[in-house]
Design an enzyme around this catalytic site. Sequence first.
Site, PDB file in Angstrom:
ATOM      1  NE  ARG A   1      -3.717  -2.451   0.959  1.00  0.00           N
ATOM      2  CZ  ARG A   1      -4.887  -2.701   1.552  1.00  0.00           C
ATOM      3  NH1 ARG A   1      -5.509  -1.740   2.217  1.00  0.00           N
ATOM      4  NH2 ARG A   1      -5.433  -3.888   1.460  1.00  0.00           N
TER       5      ARG A   1
ATOM      6  CD  GLU B   1      -1.985   3.203   3.648  1.00  0.00           C
ATOM      7  OE1 GLU B   1      -2.472   4.350   3.742  1.00  0.00           O
ATOM      8  OE2 GLU B   1      -2.665   2.159   3.638  1.00  0.00           O
TER       9      GLU B   1
ATOM     10  NE  ARG C   1      -3.978   3.710  14.253  1.00  0.00           N
ATOM     11  CZ  ARG C   1      -5.172   3.703  14.844  1.00  0.00           C
ATOM     12  NH1 ARG C   1      -6.256   3.530  14.117  1.00  0.00           N
ATOM     13  NH2 ARG C   1      -5.276   3.897  16.133  1.00  0.00           N
ATOM     14  CG  HIS C   2      -1.552   3.190   7.979  1.00  0.00           C
ATOM     15  ND1 HIS C   2      -2.066   4.100   8.858  1.00  0.00           N
ATOM     16  CD2 HIS C   2      -2.609   2.643   7.333  1.00  0.00           C
ATOM     17  CE1 HIS C   2      -3.387   4.113   8.757  1.00  0.00           C
ATOM     18  NE2 HIS C   2      -3.743   3.231   7.845  1.00  0.00           N
TER      19      HIS C   2
ATOM     20  CD  GLU D   1      -9.921  -1.578   9.187  1.00  0.00           C
ATOM     21  OE1 GLU D   1     -10.272  -0.401   8.990  1.00  0.00           O
ATOM     22  OE2 GLU D   1      -9.457  -2.307   8.291  1.00  0.00           O
TER      23      GLU D   1
ATOM     24  CB  SER E   1     -12.449  -4.723   6.322  1.00  0.00           C
ATOM     25  OG  SER E   1     -11.241  -4.329   5.860  1.00  0.00           O
TER      26      SER E   1
ATOM     27  NE  ARG F   1      -3.545  -1.643  10.864  1.00  0.00           N
ATOM     28  CZ  ARG F   1      -4.392  -0.758  10.382  1.00  0.00           C
ATOM     29  NH1 ARG F   1      -5.691  -0.937  10.550  1.00  0.00           N
ATOM     30  NH2 ARG F   1      -3.958   0.288   9.719  1.00  0.00           N
TER      31      ARG F   1
END
Length: 430
Positions: free
Chosen positions: A213, A215, A221-222, A353, A356, A404
């Site tokens: 990703r 980001e 948290r990423h 989170e 998902s 996570r």
Amino acid sequence: MKRKYSGEIGKNDNGKEVVVKGWIHEMRDLGGLRFLIIRDREGKVQVTAPRKKVTKEVFELIKGLSRESVVEISGVVKEEPKAPGGFEIIPDKIKVLSRASSPLLLEVTEKVPAELDTRLDSRFLDLRRPRIQAIFRIRHQVQKAVRDFLERNGFIEINTPKIVATATEGGAALFPISYFEKEAFLNQSPQLYKQMMMAAGFERVYEIGPIFRAEEHNTTRHLNEATSIDIEMSFANHEDVMKILEKMVVHVYRQVEQHCERYLEWLGITLEIPDAPFPRITYEEAIEIASKEEEIEWGDDLTTKSERIIGETIGEHYFIVDWPTEIKPYYTMPYENKPDLCKAFDLMHPKLELASGAQRIHDVQLLEKRIADQGLSPENFEFYLTAFRYGIPPHAGWGLGCERLVMTMLDLNNIREAVLFPRDRQRLTP
Ligand code: AMO
């Protein structure tokens, strides 16, 4: 003679000759008495050399050693209540296998705390620290427990391509790469491939693999490269896969508690095992809770702040269900009777989170429409859409961030602590 790990030396070895191999963690010289603490992956053991009891050669060699050098030592085990672990070794032979330069780039003993960045720069040394090693021994157990659980539930492990032609999660945050004459990307998620495996008739698949990703933001948290635990399951809806997910999380915690006692001890933590089933709250309820402390309305994505507020209110693992269709990816199945809401869920730890997932659209016309509605070009998804035209069962699945999961389980304050060699906006080496 067989080599022993330091942590294995016990009563049965008393008075016997053993061989240990490891790193020199500490050295002490009291004149007529020289000590070494040898560290290996299972712990530490003290080597005690009294001038009068060891050869002159061994006694002199110890003086010239440097911390973190790799040595092989044979000697006799003696009970010694003052030594760590209750035993010491009186050496009769010491072989230096690799000499470490000094000063060290980083202290391996826990005595001198270092900034995360400094630690990551010399990660191989940082990883020698028992506390840090404990994180990765637990991470290993987490992945093993995931595999055990999914295998037992009939899931087949698959490996899907990481070099791909399209985005999966809505177009943003992709890393382009050059692929001969074409443009290609690093995959953001195995999403499209795990769904295609439902068309392939595998019914239950899982993958533990890298996701990429782009980001831009540096957060705790990423990551730019993370490890995702993905499943996809046929003839199932979102509820079915939520049940698998909560049971799996509890199983993983239990396995860690059972098999990683000493590593938890090295870290100084006691696990709190979550109880399943986890509470379910709707997106609407989540917004209501968050709106007490911040300006947020129906249709907005949850912010970090709202996740914190809701997490504090619920106080345990929970699911957020019934999301607005418009803020979830195109592949998410809307409810038949209220298409503004969809069969998507997020699994939340009170702090952030974790996963998902959703039931997916398996009707190709609806899927094409949803892709177009989200401003994407159905032509780019032809290889995926084709798989929906020749018989595909209703299906559902989820993606769970491995880092996570480890981070929240061990209460680490930065996700980088859960990765051997993290990739972030600034960091591409080591
Ligand atoms: P999503 O994009 O929510 O869903 O990702 C699933 C989980 O992966 C983890 N994760 C990350 N962890 C660290 N750094 C990142 N940059 C990062 N991005 C994601 C999170 C997140 O909850 N295809 C869907 C899943 C599905 O529906 O099956 C997906 O990728 O823990």
